[in-house]
Design a protein around this motif. Structure first.
Motif, PDB file in Angstrom:
ATOM      1  N   HIS A   1       0.838  -1.204   0.000  1.00  0.00           N
ATOM      2  CA  HIS A   1       0.000   0.000   0.000  1.00  0.00           C
ATOM      3  C   HIS A   1       0.872   1.254   0.000  1.00  0.00           C
ATOM      4  CE1 HIS A   1      -2.634   3.121   1.777  1.00  0.00           C
ATOM      5  NE2 HIS A   1      -3.586   2.476   1.135  1.00  0.00           N
ATOM      6  N   SER A   2       0.490   2.217  -0.835  1.00  0.00           N
ATOM      7  CA  SER A   2       1.222   3.475  -0.906  1.00  0.00           C
ATOM      8  C   SER A   2       0.918   4.347   0.304  1.00  0.00           C
ATOM      9  CB  SER A   2       0.845   4.220  -2.193  1.00  0.00           C
ATOM     10  OG  SER A   2       1.452   5.492  -2.229  1.00  0.00           O
ATOM     11  N   ASP A   3       1.956   4.958   0.854  1.00  0.00           N
ATOM     12  CA  ASP A   3       1.794   5.882   1.985  1.00  0.00           C
ATOM     13  C   ASP A   3       2.676   7.096   1.722  1.00  0.00           C
ATOM     14  OD1 ASP A   3       1.111   6.985   4.425  1.00  0.00           O
ATOM     15  OD2 ASP A   3       2.678   5.906   5.509  1.00  0.00           O
ATOM     16  N   ASP A   4       2.146   8.028   0.923  1.00  0.00           N
ATOM     17  CA  ASP A   4       2.878   9.212   0.503  1.00  0.00           C
ATOM     18  C   ASP A   4       4.146   8.782  -0.254  1.00  0.00           C
ATOM     19  OD1 ASP A   4       3.397  11.880   0.154  1.00  0.00           O
ATOM     20  OD2 ASP A   4       4.184  12.217   2.171  1.00  0.00           O
ATOM     21  N   LYS A   5       5.326   9.129   0.244  1.00  0.00           N
ATOM     22  CA  LYS A   5       6.567   8.765  -0.448  1.00  0.00           C
ATOM     23  C   LYS A   5       7.127   7.433   0.042  1.00  0.00           C
ATOM     24  CE  LYS A   5       7.918  13.558  -1.366  1.00  0.00           C
ATOM     25  NZ  LYS A   5       8.965  14.591  -1.199  1.00  0.00           N
ATOM     26  N   LYS A   6       6.409   6.804   0.957  1.00  0.00           N
ATOM     27  CA  LYS A   6       6.819   5.501   1.466  1.00  0.00           C
ATOM     28  C   LYS A   6       5.812   4.434   1.026  1.00  0.00           C
ATOM     29  CE  LYS A   6       9.182   7.335   5.533  1.00  0.00           C
ATOM     30  NZ  LYS A   6       9.306   7.279   7.019  1.00  0.00           N
ATOM     31  N   THR A   7       6.155   3.193   1.310  1.00  0.00           N
ATOM     32  CA  THR A   7       5.270   2.071   0.967  1.00  0.00           C
ATOM     33  C   THR A   7       5.157   1.160   2.178  1.00  0.00           C
ATOM     34  OG1 THR A   7       5.959   2.158  -1.351  1.00  0.00           O
ATOM     35  CG2 THR A   7       4.924   0.122  -0.590  1.00  0.00           C
ATOM     36  N   ILE A   8       3.951   0.713   2.463  1.00  0.00           N
ATOM     37  CA  ILE A   8       3.738  -0.221   3.570  1.00  0.00           C
ATOM     38  C   ILE A   8       3.420  -1.597   2.995  1.00  0.00           C
ATOM     39  CG2 ILE A   8       2.382  -0.778   5.612  1.00  0.00           C
ATOM     40  CD1 ILE A   8       1.781   2.179   5.921  1.00  0.00           C
ATOM     41  N   MET A   9       4.158  -2.586   3.441  1.00  0.00           N
ATOM     42  CA  MET A   9       3.957  -3.973   3.001  1.00  0.00           C
ATOM     43  C   MET A   9       3.235  -4.719   4.125  1.00  0.00           C
ATOM     44  SD  MET A   9       6.918  -6.534   1.562  1.00  0.00           S
ATOM     45  CE  MET A   9       7.163  -5.527   0.106  1.00  0.00           C
ATOM     46  N   TYR A  10       2.045  -5.231   3.829  1.00  0.00           N
ATOM     47  CA  TYR A  10       1.252  -5.955   4.825  1.00  0.00           C
ATOM     48  C   TYR A  10       1.505  -7.456   4.672  1.00  0.00           C
ATOM     49  CZ  TYR A  10      -1.192  -1.579   5.709  1.00  0.00           C
ATOM     50  OH  TYR A  10      -1.497  -0.284   6.060  1.00  0.00           O
ATOM     51  N   LEU A  11       1.914  -8.085   5.761  1.00  0.00           N
ATOM     52  CA  LEU A  11       2.325  -9.486   5.724  1.00  0.00           C
ATOM     53  C   LEU A  11       1.202 -10.408   6.205  1.00  0.00           C
ATOM     54  CD1 LEU A  11       5.941  -9.067   7.126  1.00  0.00           C
ATOM     55  CD2 LEU A  11       5.115  -8.810   4.773  1.00  0.00           C
ATOM     56  N   THR A  12       1.313 -11.671   5.864  1.00  0.00           N
ATOM     57  CA  THR A  12       0.265 -12.639   6.187  1.00  0.00           C
ATOM     58  C   THR A  12       0.111 -12.857   7.690  1.00  0.00           C
ATOM     59  OG1 THR A  12       1.851 -14.459   5.921  1.00  0.00           O
ATOM     60  CG2 THR A  12       0.541 -13.863   3.990  1.00  0.00           C
TER      61      THR A  12
END
Length: 229
Positions: A131-142
């Motif tokens: 998921h995009s979070d401004d200039k960063k990216t969040i990776m959601y894990l299982t």
């Protein structure tokens, strides 16, 4: 490497081999076959042998299969059941290829996260969505954890293997291998539900492109029936 034992007559084993070979190769699973037709030898030497994690046999006009544990679990048989003979590609994908106990044999790849001089390699099968979070990216894990990546989602999108990921709306990329089901939420949206229980929203405008990417990712157009549930 996944060691597979095929049991039956020479003709039956050939049919089973031809049915299994293509999905194994499409899923990039390294495998080898062993062939057997002696029922006594099967019972005495192979049925309880953990070296062969998967046994596929022609029995009474059906395809029977047994998936064994990896030695660290109390349950010896993790999964067992039957399919038609010869098994259809849909049956093989649903009952064998998508079985989590065989996930360790997938060579899907991994994503490397670097943070303050430290690196962490995250296998693709442990990623639900990005998921995009401004200039960063969040990776959601299982497992419910999150990994914050100091890159925009466009950069991450260029780095991942698109055989396993597809965009479902602005700023969200999902792992198609971890999708459990997709169902309509409202007139202009659908909900993607993952095997872990996590959910994301897919806007209707992305549905057609997502369906195309999803079908390429799983290598079978037949899987698209899930999109209409």
């Amino acid at each position: 490497m996944l060691k597979i034992l095929l049991y039956g007559s020479a003709r039956e084993r050939k049919i089973l081999e031809e049915a299994l070979q293509k999905p194994l190769e499409e899923n990039k699973i390294s495998f080898s076959f062993r062939y057997l037709s002696n029922p006594q030898e099967l019972m005495e030497n192979y049925l309880y042998n953990r070296y062969y994690r998967l046994i596929v046999a022609c029995l009474d006009g059906c395809t029977a299969y047994v998936i064994k544990g990896n030695g660290s679990k109390h349950d010896y048989y993790i999964a067992k059941g039957t399919m038609s003979f010869p098994p259809t590609s849909e049956e093989i994908n649903e009952k064998l290829m998508r079985n989590p106990e065989l996930a360790g044999f997938y060579s899907s790849g991994e994503y490397t996260v670097a943070h303050r001089g430290l690196t962490r390699k995250i296998p693709y099968e442990e990623i639900d969505y990005i998921h995009s979070d401004d200039k960063k990216t969040i990776m959601y894990l299982t497992n419910g954890d999150k990994e914050i990546i100091s890159k925009n989602i466009g950069k991450v999108n260029d780095e991942i293997n698109r055989r396993y990921f597809a965009k479902c709306c602005i700023g969200v990329i999902v792992n198609t291998r971890n999708i459990h089901k997709i169902h309509r939420s409202e007139k202009n949206s659908r909900v993607i539900e993952f095997k872990s229980g996590a959910k994301v929203l897919m806007t209707e405008g992305y549905f057609e492109k997502f369906a195309e990417a999803y079908s390429m990712s799983v290598s079978r157009l037949a899987d698209l029936k899930a999109l209409d549930d």
